[in-house]
Design an enzyme around this catalytic site. Structure first.
Site, PDB file in Angstrom:
ATOM      1  N   CYS A 135       0.824  -1.204   0.000  1.00  0.00           N
ATOM      2  CA  CYS A 135       0.000   0.000   0.000  1.00  0.00           C
ATOM      3  C   CYS A 135       0.861   1.259   0.000  1.00  0.00           C
ATOM      4  O   CYS A 135       1.324   1.700   1.051  1.00  0.00           O
ATOM      5  CB  CYS A 135      -0.924  -0.017   1.216  1.00  0.00           C
ATOM      6  N   CYS A 138      -0.394   4.121   2.104  1.00  0.00           N
ATOM      7  CA  CYS A 138      -0.223   3.969   3.559  1.00  0.00           C
ATOM      8  C   CYS A 138       1.236   4.211   3.944  1.00  0.00           C
ATOM      9  O   CYS A 138       1.510   4.820   4.970  1.00  0.00           O
ATOM     10  CB  CYS A 138      -0.575   2.555   4.022  1.00  0.00           C
ATOM     11  N   ASP A 139       2.162   3.698   3.154  1.00  0.00           N
ATOM     12  CA  ASP A 139       3.555   3.636   3.603  1.00  0.00           C
ATOM     13  C   ASP A 139       4.529   4.471   2.781  1.00  0.00           C
ATOM     14  O   ASP A 139       5.704   4.580   3.144  1.00  0.00           O
ATOM     15  CB  ASP A 139       4.023   2.168   3.586  1.00  0.00           C
TER      16      ASP A 139
END
Ligand code: NAP
Length: 310
Positions: A135, A138-139
């Protein structure tokens, strides 16, 4: 004994919330079991540019928030509960959750969607959250100024790679063939981006360094010659597609060879009163708009089925 619902919806992506909106407007007081990650895959997406009605695009989480609010406005009850067991032997059907609740319902709409696939390397598992991710939104932030690879050649891989260029210094897309599966527009965007470089005909065979507890490099294999080489890298993003979240229904519903629930005549499964929609049933289109469309169909099918019982 708990109340018997008319319509119980499992899943809270575009399919689940659209089913809830329609069932709510039909006066069926649907209950949505939203799962561990309410909102589904769009919660880990940035700009959605291909959902009709948003000419300037919309952020995935904002769109799902709108979906939920619209369903709730018509009486849907959304519970953050994750289903881990079902018993479809007799109506009313029984659905149990990880947190210990039991729900009973005359109809069930399965809208559990799909999740990111992994390559299956041991290092992938051991270094998850330590430089290995599925992701980018997300990261990606953790890779400011660093070098990363994205594995895959579909729309997800192009989207992840393009997004990562906001943070990373350099993004290498490692793909096992020499042509992409991604749509033309996503390919062109990636080709034009000076921070993205493609490594063709190449597979990821290992990630280093499990002993150090973080990603320091990868082992890449040329799929034509079999030759392996090491490459220093700070992060690995796996973007090789998705698999349907249907395991919990394996004993009850027919699934195809890839695990997608088999439906007929719209959204009917082989069990009367159990319907399925969205990515859990769709191995072809897998778009937010198609998921929403089949969610609408499932709610109409459930409503008509309930009417026919009376
Ligand atoms: P996908 O289209 O199935 O592509 C998966 C990619 O990963 C393919 O290039 C495939 O290679 C590669 N791959 C699969 N297994 C692999 C393995 N074990 N090792 C290495 N590579 C592997 O999946 P997706 O990109 O997640 O897209 C899924 C659907 O969502 C598509 O319909 C897509 O259009 C849609 N989507 C749309 C958007 C958008 O429009 N904004 C964004 C994301 C996704 P091969 O090509 O060799 O098979």
């Amino acid at each position: 004994m708990s109340e018997i619902h008319e319509v119980l919806i499992i899943g809270s992506g575009p399919a689940g919330y659209t089913a809830a909106l329609y069932a709510g407007r039909a006066g069926l007081k649907p209950v949505v079991l939203a799962g561990h990650q309410p909102g589904g895959q769009l919660m880990i997406t940035t700009d959605v540019e291909n959902y009709p009605g948003y000419p300037d695009g919309v952020m995935g989480p904002a769109m799902m928030d709108d979906f939920r609010k619209q369903a709730e406005r018509f009486g849907a009850i959304v519970l953050q509960q994750h289903v881990n067991e079902v018993d479809f032997s007799d109506a009313p059907y029984t659905v149990k959750t990880v947190s210990g609740e039991t729900h009973r319902s005359r109809t069930v709409i399965v809208a559990t969607g799909a999740s990111a696939k992994w390559i299956g390397l041991k290092a992938e598992e051991l270094l998850g959250g330590r430089g290995v991710s599925a992701c980018a939104t997300c990261d990606g932030f953790f890779f400011r100024g660093k070098n990363v690879i994205v594995v895959g050649g579909g729309d997800t891989a192009m989207e992840e790679a393009t997004y990562l260029t906001r943070h990373a210094e350099k993004v290498y897309v490692v793909h096992r063939r020499d042509t992409l599966r991604a749509s033309k527009i996503m390919q062109e965007r990636a080709f034009k981006n000076p921070k993205i470089e493609f490594i063709w005909n190449t597979a990821l065979s290992d990630i280093k360094d499990v002993e150090a507890g973080k990603v320091t490099g990868v082992v890449l294999r040329d799929v034509n010659t079999g030759a392996e080489r090491e490459m220093a890298i700070d992060g690995v993003f796996v973007a090789i597609g998705h698999e349907p979240n249907t395991q919990v229904f394996a004993d009850w519903l027919d699934r195809d060879d890839l695990g997608y629930i088999v439906v007929h005549d719209g959204t009917k499964t082989k069990i009367p009163g159990i319907f399925a929609c969205g990515d859990a049933t769709d191995r072809i289109y897998r778009q937010a708009v198609t998921a929403a469309g089949t969610g609408c169909m499932a709610a109409i099918d459930a409503e008509r089925w309930l009417e026919a019982q009376e």
